[in-house]
Design an enzyme around this catalytic site. Structure first.
Site, PDB file in Angstrom:
ATOM      1  N   ARG A 104       0.854  -1.204   0.000  1.00 35.20           N
ATOM      2  CA  ARG A 104       0.000   0.000   0.000  1.00 35.20           C
ATOM      3  C   ARG A 104       0.872   1.230   0.000  1.00 35.20           C
ATOM      4  NH1 ARG A 104      -4.677   0.664   4.394  1.00 35.20           N
ATOM      5  NH2 ARG A 104      -2.900   1.235   5.670  1.00 35.20           N
ATOM      6  N   THR A 108      -1.319   7.514  -0.550  1.00 40.34           N
ATOM      7  CA  THR A 108      -2.620   7.334  -1.211  1.00 40.34           C
ATOM      8  C   THR A 108      -3.384   6.126  -0.663  1.00 40.34           C
ATOM      9  OG1 THR A 108      -1.724   5.876  -2.893  1.00 40.34           O
ATOM     10  CG2 THR A 108      -1.641   8.228  -3.372  1.00 40.34           C
ATOM     11  N   ASP A 200       0.660  -2.752  12.129  1.00 39.32           N
ATOM     12  CA  ASP A 200       1.072  -3.181  10.789  1.00 39.32           C
ATOM     13  C   ASP A 200       1.417  -4.671  10.833  1.00 39.32           C
ATOM     14  OD1 ASP A 200       2.852  -3.849   8.562  1.00 39.32           O
ATOM     15  OD2 ASP A 200       2.698  -1.716   8.092  1.00 39.32           O
ATOM     16  N   ASP A 203       4.921  -5.784   9.422  1.00 37.64           N
ATOM     17  CA  ASP A 203       6.024  -5.397  10.307  1.00 37.64           C
ATOM     18  C   ASP A 203       6.057  -6.276  11.553  1.00 37.64           C
ATOM     19  OD1 ASP A 203       6.975  -3.461   8.641  1.00 37.64           O
ATOM     20  OD2 ASP A 203       6.014  -1.789   9.677  1.00 37.64           O
TER      21      ASP A 203
HETATM   22  C1  PRP Z   1      -1.193  -4.651   4.518  1.00 39.59           C
HETATM   23  C2  PRP Z   1      -2.040  -5.903   4.668  1.00 39.59           C
HETATM   24  C3  PRP Z   1      -2.895  -5.872   3.442  1.00 39.59           C
HETATM   25  C4  PRP Z   1      -3.117  -4.400   3.241  1.00 39.59           C
HETATM   26  C5  PRP Z   1      -4.495  -4.043   3.715  1.00 39.59           C
HETATM   27  O1  PRP Z   1      -0.157  -4.869   3.629  1.00 39.59           O
HETATM   28  O2  PRP Z   1      -1.274  -7.072   4.802  1.00 39.59           O
HETATM   29  O3  PRP Z   1      -2.290  -6.444   2.304  1.00 39.59           O
HETATM   30  O4  PRP Z   1      -2.140  -3.703   4.027  1.00 39.59           O
HETATM   31  O5  PRP Z   1      -4.785  -2.719   3.440  1.00 39.59           O
HETATM   32  P1  PRP Z   1      -5.903  -2.279   2.386  1.00 39.59           P
HETATM   33  O6  PRP Z   1      -7.106  -3.157   2.662  1.00 39.59           O
HETATM   34  O7  PRP Z   1      -6.135  -0.839   2.708  1.00 39.59           O
HETATM   35  O8  PRP Z   1      -5.347  -2.492   1.019  1.00 39.59           O
HETATM   36  P2  PRP Z   1       0.938  -3.743   3.307  1.00 39.59           P
HETATM   37  O9  PRP Z   1       0.532  -2.982   2.102  1.00 39.59           O
HETATM   38  O10 PRP Z   1       1.235  -2.957   4.549  1.00 39.59           O
HETATM   39  O11 PRP Z   1       2.189  -4.603   2.864  1.00 39.59           O
HETATM   40  P3  PRP Z   1       3.051  -5.671   3.711  1.00 39.59           P
HETATM   41  O12 PRP Z   1       2.173  -6.885   3.913  1.00 39.59           O
HETATM   42  O13 PRP Z   1       4.196  -5.938   2.791  1.00 39.59           O
HETATM   43  O14 PRP Z   1       3.462  -5.036   5.011  1.00 39.59           O
HETATM   44  N1  URA Z   2      -2.390  -2.868   6.988  1.00 35.42           N
HETATM   45  C1  URA Z   2      -2.019  -3.322   8.214  1.00 35.42           C
HETATM   46  O1  URA Z   2      -1.053  -4.090   8.338  1.00 35.42           O
HETATM   47  N2  URA Z   2      -2.707  -2.879   9.276  1.00 35.42           N
HETATM   48  C2  URA Z   2      -3.773  -2.058   9.187  1.00 35.42           C
HETATM   49  O2  URA Z   2      -4.362  -1.725  10.218  1.00 35.42           O
HETATM   50  C3  URA Z   2      -4.133  -1.624   7.900  1.00 35.42           C
HETATM   51  C4  URA Z   2      -3.440  -2.050   6.825  1.00 35.42           C
END
Ligand code: PRP
Ligand code: URA
Length: 209
Positions: A104, A108, A200, A203
């Site tokens: 994400r 945005t 997160d 993380d």
């Molecule tokens: C997180 C999570 C989802 C997304 C959800 O991933 O694991 O994929 O955010 O958010 P959304 O419903 O608003 O799209 P992130 O983009 O943080 O990537 P990561 O798993 O690599 O940390």
């Molecule tokens: N992605 C995450 O990992 N946590 C949230 O709360 C939203 C998006």
């Protein structure tokens, strides 16, 4: 119409509460995510088809139900979805595993694709799509768009925590998929993080805080 299952098993609720706790460290967080994925997978796979086969026990022969060999694929949304894969594979060890890489944008909140590798004959498989978090729904909608473009018709999305906004967006964009939610939380904050949520997920799983 989407089938939406909001899980309500006490074991699952307990484990999700532990996951939310900021004192839960990386090692325990990973174990919990895997356990939760297995418990949710048990529910998500409840409608797997079976067929009657002859089984010879030490005392008699009888027709008994066995899985009918339906092809399955687990396709986690990277990174955080990776944490759920082994829990699902504990139930269906011979499932194939694909990967869809999305992140994400911090400003945005829109998803960006950076990787995709899917098993062969993906269009013939039941696809389980795990991602711990369904926030705005952007990532899940994009991932489902993507595997539908590859011809998949039988799709089950699994998340540990959903915001109402994300759940509505996913249902609206893909009314034909099944959605399994560990906990439906209150809302998103101004940063599109789920409240109360767990922070997160990526993380916390990978210790990149
Ligand atoms: C997180 C999570 C989802 C997304 C959800 O991933 O694991 O994929 O955010 O958010 P959304 O419903 O608003 O799209 P992130 O983009 O943080 O990537 P990561 O798993 O690599 O940390
Ligand atoms: N992605 C995450 O990992 N946590 C949230 O709360 C939203 C998006």
């Amino acid at each position: 119409m989407s089938k939406v299952v909001i899980m309500d098993h006490p074991l699952l609720k307990h484990k999700i509460s532990l996951l939310r706790d900021e004192r839960t460290g990386t090692r325990d967080f990973r174990v919990l995510v895997e356990e939760i994925a297995m418990l949710m997978g048990y529910e998500a796979l409840r409608d797997l088809p079976t067929e009657e086969v002859m089984v010879k026990s030490p005392v008699s022969e009888s027709m008994q139900p066995m899985l009918s060999g339906k092809k399955l694929a687990v396709v986690p949304i990277l990174r955080a979805g990776l944490g759920m894969v082994n829990g699902i594979l504990a139930l269906v060890p011979s499932a194939k595993v694909g990967h869809i890489g999305l992140y994400r944008d911090e400003v945005t909140h829109k998803p960006h694709e950076y990787f995709c590798k899917l098993p062969e004959n993906i269009d013939e498989r039941l696809v389980i799509l795990p991602d711990p978090m369904l926030a705005t729904g952007g990532s899940a909608v994009t991932a489902v768009d993507f595997i539908k473009q590859k011809g998949c018709k039988n799709i089950k999305f699994m998340c540990i925590i959903a915001a109402p906004e994300g759940l509505e967006a996913l249902k609206a964009a893909h009314p034909d998929i099944d959605i399994y939610v560990g906990s439906l939380d209150e809302r998103l904050n101004d940063n599109a993080y789920i409240i109360p949520g767990l922070g997160d997920a990526g993380d916390r799983i990978f210790g990149t805080l």
